[in-house]
Enzyme design. Sequence first.
Site, PDB file in Angstrom:
ATOM      1  N   LYS B  45       0.797  -1.227   0.000  1.00  0.00           N
ATOM      2  CA  LYS B  45       0.000   0.000   0.000  1.00  0.00           C
ATOM      3  C   LYS B  45       0.825   1.271   0.000  1.00  0.00           C
ATOM      4  O   LYS B  45       1.898   1.325   0.596  1.00  0.00           O
ATOM      5  CB  LYS B  45      -0.820   0.023   1.301  1.00  0.00           C
ATOM      6  CG  LYS B  45      -2.197  -0.513   1.133  1.00  0.00           C
ATOM      7  CD  LYS B  45      -2.920  -0.532   2.469  1.00  0.00           C
ATOM      8  CE  LYS B  45      -4.051  -1.527   2.406  1.00  0.00           C
ATOM      9  NZ  LYS B  45      -4.589  -1.890   3.698  1.00  0.00           N
ATOM     10  N   LEU B  73      -4.621   7.619  -0.350  1.00  0.00           N
ATOM     11  CA  LEU B  73      -3.430   7.230   0.424  1.00  0.00           C
ATOM     12  C   LEU B  73      -3.684   7.015   1.913  1.00  0.00           C
ATOM     13  O   LEU B  73      -2.831   7.327   2.753  1.00  0.00           O
ATOM     14  CB  LEU B  73      -2.323   8.268   0.231  1.00  0.00           C
ATOM     15  CG  LEU B  73      -1.774   8.363  -1.192  1.00  0.00           C
ATOM     16  CD1 LEU B  73      -0.720   9.462  -1.251  1.00  0.00           C
ATOM     17  CD2 LEU B  73      -1.171   7.040  -1.635  1.00  0.00           C
ATOM     18  N   CYS B 130      -0.117   9.952  -7.788  1.00  0.00           N
ATOM     19  CA  CYS B 130      -1.422   9.696  -7.190  1.00  0.00           C
ATOM     20  C   CYS B 130      -2.361  10.866  -7.468  1.00  0.00           C
ATOM     21  O   CYS B 130      -2.079  11.996  -7.072  1.00  0.00           O
ATOM     22  CB  CYS B 130      -1.305   9.491  -5.683  1.00  0.00           C
ATOM     23  SG  CYS B 130      -2.936   9.199  -4.944  1.00  0.00           S
ATOM     24  N   ASN B 192       0.155   4.754 -13.419  1.00  0.00           N
ATOM     25  CA  ASN B 192      -0.755   4.951 -12.306  1.00  0.00           C
ATOM     26  C   ASN B 192      -2.138   5.206 -12.910  1.00  0.00           C
ATOM     27  O   ASN B 192      -2.322   5.050 -14.119  1.00  0.00           O
ATOM     28  CB  ASN B 192      -0.296   6.140 -11.454  1.00  0.00           C
ATOM     29  CG  ASN B 192      -0.752   5.994  -9.988  1.00  0.00           C
ATOM     30  OD1 ASN B 192      -1.895   5.614  -9.728  1.00  0.00           O
ATOM     31  ND2 ASN B 192       0.126   6.284  -9.057  1.00  0.00           N
ATOM     32  N   GLY B 217      -8.127  -0.560 -14.334  1.00  0.00           N
ATOM     33  CA  GLY B 217      -8.828  -1.735 -14.850  1.00  0.00           C
ATOM     34  C   GLY B 217      -8.641  -1.887 -16.352  1.00  0.00           C
ATOM     35  O   GLY B 217      -8.000  -1.054 -17.003  1.00  0.00           O
TER      36      GLY B 217
HETATM   37  C1  LIG Z   1      -8.143   1.001  -4.984  1.00  0.00           C
HETATM   38  C2  LIG Z   1      -6.833   1.395  -5.566  1.00  0.00           C
HETATM   39  C3  LIG Z   1      -5.846   1.949  -4.747  1.00  0.00           C
HETATM   40  C4  LIG Z   1      -4.625   2.336  -5.280  1.00  0.00           C
HETATM   41  N1  LIG Z   1      -3.650   2.839  -4.460  1.00  0.00           N
HETATM   42  C5  LIG Z   1      -2.430   3.155  -4.970  1.00  0.00           C
HETATM   43  C6  LIG Z   1      -1.372   3.617  -4.144  1.00  0.00           C
HETATM   44  O1  LIG Z   1      -1.510   3.710  -2.934  1.00  0.00           O
HETATM   45  N2  LIG Z   1      -0.182   3.940  -4.713  1.00  0.00           N
HETATM   46  C7  LIG Z   1       0.013   3.826  -6.074  1.00  0.00           C
HETATM   47  O2  LIG Z   1       1.096   4.125  -6.560  1.00  0.00           O
HETATM   48  N3  LIG Z   1      -0.954   3.368  -6.874  1.00  0.00           N
HETATM   49  C8  LIG Z   1      -2.178   3.043  -6.360  1.00  0.00           C
HETATM   50  N4  LIG Z   1      -3.163   2.569  -7.205  1.00  0.00           N
HETATM   51  C9  LIG Z   1      -2.889   2.446  -8.638  1.00  0.00           C
HETATM   52  C10 LIG Z   1      -2.494   1.013  -8.991  1.00  0.00           C
HETATM   53  O3  LIG Z   1      -1.343   0.620  -8.312  1.00  0.00           O
HETATM   54  C11 LIG Z   1      -2.261   0.911 -10.503  1.00  0.00           C
HETATM   55  O4  LIG Z   1      -1.232   1.806 -10.877  1.00  0.00           O
HETATM   56  C12 LIG Z   1      -3.492   1.238 -11.319  1.00  0.00           C
HETATM   57  O5  LIG Z   1      -4.628   0.761 -10.683  1.00  0.00           O
HETATM   58  C13 LIG Z   1      -3.423   0.688 -12.744  1.00  0.00           C
HETATM   59  O6  LIG Z   1      -3.318  -0.697 -12.763  1.00  0.00           O
HETATM   60  P1  LIG Z   1      -4.582  -1.677 -12.882  1.00  0.00           P
HETATM   61  O7  LIG Z   1      -5.396  -1.188 -14.037  1.00  0.00           O
HETATM   62  O8  LIG Z   1      -4.027  -3.034 -13.068  1.00  0.00           O
HETATM   63  O9  LIG Z   1      -5.333  -1.536 -11.614  1.00  0.00           O
HETATM   64  C14 LIG Z   1      -4.390   2.183  -6.668  1.00  0.00           C
HETATM   65  C15 LIG Z   1      -5.374   1.631  -7.476  1.00  0.00           C
HETATM   66  C16 LIG Z   1      -6.591   1.230  -6.954  1.00  0.00           C
HETATM   67  C17 LIG Z   1      -7.623   0.639  -7.850  1.00  0.00           C
END
Ligand SMILES: Cc1cc2nc3c(=O)[nH]c(=O)nc-3n(C[C@H](O)[C@H](O)[C@H](O)COP(=O)(O)O)c2cc1C
Lengths: 303, 303, 260, 260
Positions: B45, B73, B130, B192, B217
Amino acid sequence: MANLNVNIGNLQLKNPVMTASGTFGYGIEFADFVDLTQIGGIFVKGTTIEHREGNPYPRMAETPAGMLNAVGLQNKGADYFANNIYPNIKDIDTHMIVNVSGSTVETYVECAEKIAALDKIPAIELNISCPNVKHGGMAFGVTCAGAAEVVRAVRKVYPKTLIVKLSPNVTDVTEIARAVEAEGADAVSLINTLLGMAIDAEKRKPILSTVTGGLSGPCVKPIALRMVWQTYNAVKIPIIGLGGISNWKDAVEFMLAGSSAIQIGTYNFVDPAISVKTVEGINDYLDKHGFKSVTEIIGALEV
Amino acid sequence: MANLNVNIGNLQLKNPVMTASGTFGYGIEFADFVDLTQIGGIFVKGTTIEHREGNPYPRMAETPAGMLNAVGLQNKGADYFANNIYPNIKDIDTHMIVNVSGSTVETYVECAEKIAALDKIPAIELNISCPNVKHGGMAFGVTCAGAAEVVRAVRKVYPKTLIVKLSPNVTDVTEIARAVEAEGADAVSLINTLLGMAIDAEKRKPILSTVTGGLSGPCVKPIALRMVWQTYNAVKIPIIGLGGISNWKDAVEFMLAGSSAIQIGTYNFVDPAISVKTVEGINDYLDKHGFKSVTEIIGALEV
Amino acid sequence: MKKYLLDLKVADNVRLHPNYCLLKLTSEETLPEMIPGQFVEVRVDGSSSTFLRRPISVNYVDKDRNELWLLVQLIGDGTRRMAEYRQGDTMNVVLPLGNGFTIPDSDQEEKNLLLVGGGVGTAPMLFLGAVLKSKGFHPIFLLGGRTQNDVLQLDDFAKFGDVCITTEDGSLGEKGFVTNHSILNTKLFDTIYTCGPKPMMVAVAKYAAGKDISCEVSLENTMACGFGACLCCVENTVEGHVCVCTEGPVFNTRKLKWQI
Amino acid sequence: MKKYLLDLKVADNVRLHPNYCLLKLTSEETLPEMIPGQFVEVRVDGSSSTFLRRPISVNYVDKDRNELWLLVQLIGDGTRRMAEYRQGDTMNVVLPLGNGFTIPDSDQEEKNLLLVGGGVGTAPMLFLGAVLKSKGFHPIFLLGGRTQNDVLQLDDFAKFGDVCITTEDGSLGEKGFVTNHSILNTKLFDTIYTCGPKPMMVAVAKYAAGKDISCEVSLENTMACGFGACLCCVENTVEGHVCVCTEGPVFNTRKLKWQI
Ligand SMILES: Cc1cc2nc3c(=O)[nH]c(=O)nc-3n(C[C@H](O)[C@H](O)[C@H](O)COP(=O)(O)O)c2cc1C
Ligand SMILES: Cc1cc2nc3c(=O)[nH]c(=O)nc-3n(C[C@H](O)[C@H](O)[C@H](O)COP(=O)(O)OP(=O)(O)OC[C@H]3O[C@@H](n4cnc5c(N)ncnc54)[C@H](O)[C@@H]3O)c2cc1C
Ligand SMILES: Cc1cc2nc3c(=O)[nH]c(=O)nc-3n(C[C@H](O)[C@H](O)[C@H](O)COP(=O)(O)OP(=O)(O)OC[C@H]3O[C@@H](n4cnc5c(N)ncnc54)[C@H](O)[C@@H]3O)c2cc1C
Ligand SMILES: Cc1cc2nc3c(=O)[nH]c(=O)nc-3n(C[C@H](O)[C@H](O)[C@H](O)COP(=O)(O)O)c2cc1C
Ligand code: FES
Ligand code: FES
């Protein structure tokens, strides 16, 4: 039955639902599916001064809740449009708006001038955001200076309603919106497609002949909605919102976020009758919520 | 059985499949569904120097083939992590990588220093992207100067593998990637979330308490893939690709586009066992196509 | 031809083969006129990965039963989902789309017509054969598949003309590819119609060109709309990029810029 | 509790009402232990607009038949699709999730326990009642709905305790909302458990607070994961933001920062 009329600059629309350039042909392709006169306006295919063959096949890849295209502005040029297509569409009782593209400022201007001469075309949409051509297109749309330059030049020769279509492939869309507003654009439309890519894992090759292409469809809706809302809070000129709209609810969301009118693009392929269904859906929504006019919901988001 | 080892700077991974920060808790939340030791690495996280409550509820909206989040965060701070969480995860036999965030350069540095002291954390991922916090976060990640400034400062205090996570909400991601490479980042991870928005048409209100949130997603996959490919052609440091990966095929596509390793985020919610399935799927793909090592497919796209 | 956006009812869905299903669609109203070589665009409900419609050729039109037949090869999520449609389900289709094969005038002297289909490319040949037969011709079908199980609808084909078969393993008909079949050496054809995998169509086109036979092919370029709105499906022809969905899917090989 | 990712089989899917279905899921293996108040996360196949899993409460566990019951209100695409699952279909679920209601020790003196459910919020009350009864308690159910048709599973509830009903139109039981029911004036309860629309739960919590009765509510915050990984489902409590999926969904109202 609520009042559905909206204005985009001097342009009066019978309703806020229009169809997006490159996804609705010249309208006639859809005449068997919908009554074209029930649509607020039709943005016809991207038009350039010269005949263009577009990019090689393959030009399309399906993606989760969307698609990539790399058509690359295939069209027969502004003269062909004026002589061969315009006569067939000019009497359709809705606004036919031409989406104008170019590879240099001069070709934008020339094309806009040609279209300005066509009586029944009340507006153009300046496409400074096409990601699928090597020169021009998006290159102009991603910097304030580039966007301003094209708009300034076209504004000089184009007296009717000038809509500028913005690219979502930027850090701050409001910056570009303000730049084109300052140059006298009557309205902005957003978003054009997002630059994306698809790969065939088995063949280890890109699916599109151009490697990258423009992403559209429901998948982009959250991004488009955000950009419309940001832009609404940044400019005074009307906004035409689009990007992923696939039903009346989406359309209402775009209007609440600040769109004076909306366009439906990719979803016309999925449901060729979606444009007129969306007009009906908006009307029902207005009735249900007691709005007398659709203008009451423009930017009516409560934040 | 192909060789699945890959390197990210000095970091040796048993396989290229990792899980994305904010979507996999501290790993232990998934221990009932997958054997954590079979994953190449776990990005825990987002962690900040101070305890953060995050944004108010609601923080989530489902979108076509994806979701928006506005967690902001939420975490108990670096000290709490070091004292209360680290002891429970440090002996898991895979790389536990901490995603580090801050609201000023100083807080990034402080947090990185705290984490640097933890023996079993071989790397940090600097989150300069973020979109869900008012200060810091994406603000640093969307300009070269901002990105460079944070990385420069953190690099001074952080001797282990420094991964910088890039924002897709920029005109040109390669510019930012080059800027952080120049400041000594060992790798970049991208993407991100994309800034998006969701509206409840019936209530005429934003769905998220913060109005906008981060889109993730499958819907974002084409954009992420394009950015990885562009970045691969722009920098020499390894790339960790992510954004919408939901199966082994997606993972292979990201590697072909130039990722040395990948992360799975949102799809862990849909299929909590997807990470290990992806490892197996990549292995089968390599066997089928006669590759001896997964490194052979990194950037192997034929264009 | 006027295009329709219709909710059709599934009258039957037969799994002819692990990888093929035959969908029979009907309607309370009389189905619109369709011609061989045309296709329909199917909206696939209930498949989360299928966003766009799927183009499928008209396999056959049974006027008596007011049925439209679609022969579907299961290759991805969309077609696999189509195989799950059950009797009574509703399938939304746009039809009829594209141009058909050239049908010779029936009052001319008898012609030797060869209809070559490979794999799922046999689909449009059935309806083409039926129409040719109804105009008084005696078409010859040349159908190819990997094994005997992969050559489908043989009883139906037999109703409309002579059937020649090749299979790669020789389990039915002659062994080899369609272009190896002996009929090509023993009979001279006036026109060849073909649909199937690209390498097969190229080989057939080559044969035809060599003997100066007029040859029509049906292309399967990927499509987003199916009716001329998106310009995604273009084929490079002597007239430049043209849309396969509106100018085709049937093309005379003379028009194409294939390397044959 | 250990969590499982399971493919369950649909043993039955009963449409109790135009807007409700009762899904009975089973497995070849013995189903994992579940406690009242817990929920499962359902993967909905075949709905293009349903991306995330859907959280659904454990309605009942029939140990003899090895069945897990889910009472589902059809409100959007995901739940509507759930209603279409047929016997024999496979449904992928994550379970059991969250914490349950507090069950008093059964060897203590008899307690007056009130279980208040409104709308689909009656779902977890059935299993809770069953478990309470099995521990020797005599729970009283107070169930509310709009009309008599909206109060479901009455026969099942009657097996485990006394049933009081309110309907907004008075077609069954007392007329009005659950908080208007006369039982609240005639009997003093030791504990109240409640689940339903937020305004109802707030009203119940207010009543309980007024009488200093311990009250547990089951929250339905929107969730992305359901097991503590995403931090999307937080509720503001006296301890700050806590995840409803892992710290709840059942909370003692003392912990919540609701305006009651
Ligand atoms: C619920 C949630 C919380 C996230 N929290 C963080 C985070 O704390 N730090 C970060 O760098 N990315 C965070 N992300 C982004 C993911 O790490 C990732 O970069 C982004 O979701 C794209 O990948 P995905 O499409 O496979 O989810 C978060 C994403 C989601 C959905
Ligand atoms: C005019 C026309 C007529 C057609 N007639 C028939 C027919 O009668 N019966 C039939 O079964 N199919 C026919 N097809 C092909 C059919 O449209 C595709 O097989 C179908 O769209 C695949 O959908 P899917 O969701 O199952 O697979 P997807 O998941 O979309 O694709 C699976 C894989 O197949 C590839 N693929 C998909 N479509 C095509 C294509 N058109 N050409 C080459 N590769 C492709 C994809 O790249 C992918 O690798 C026709 C296509 C066209 C254009
Ligand atoms: C712990 C928990 C237990 C639950 N138990 C049950 C149960 O036993 N039976 C049951 O039928 N439902 C239950 N729910 C609610 C159920 O999860 C939602 O109704 C379902 O997710 C809706 O999915 P959908 O695709 O049909 O609707 P969607 O298309 O997702 O939503 C339709 C509309 O409902 C709203 N909505 C969706 N989910 C919720 C929610 N959780 N709260 C408020 N509004 C929402 C959406 O904003 C939208 O406006 C529970 C929820 C939680 C968190
Ligand atoms: C096949 C296709 C062709 C397009 N051609 C053009 C074009 O010529 N000019 C233009 O400005 N936009 C073009 N677009 C972009 C659309 O007009 C629209 O901005 C975009 O698709 C987002 O809307 P949507 O998600 O509703 O499709 C095209 C889009 C598609 C899918
Ligand atoms: S598929 Fe759209 S023009 Fe042919
Ligand atoms: S739903 Fe993900 S943490 Fe609760």
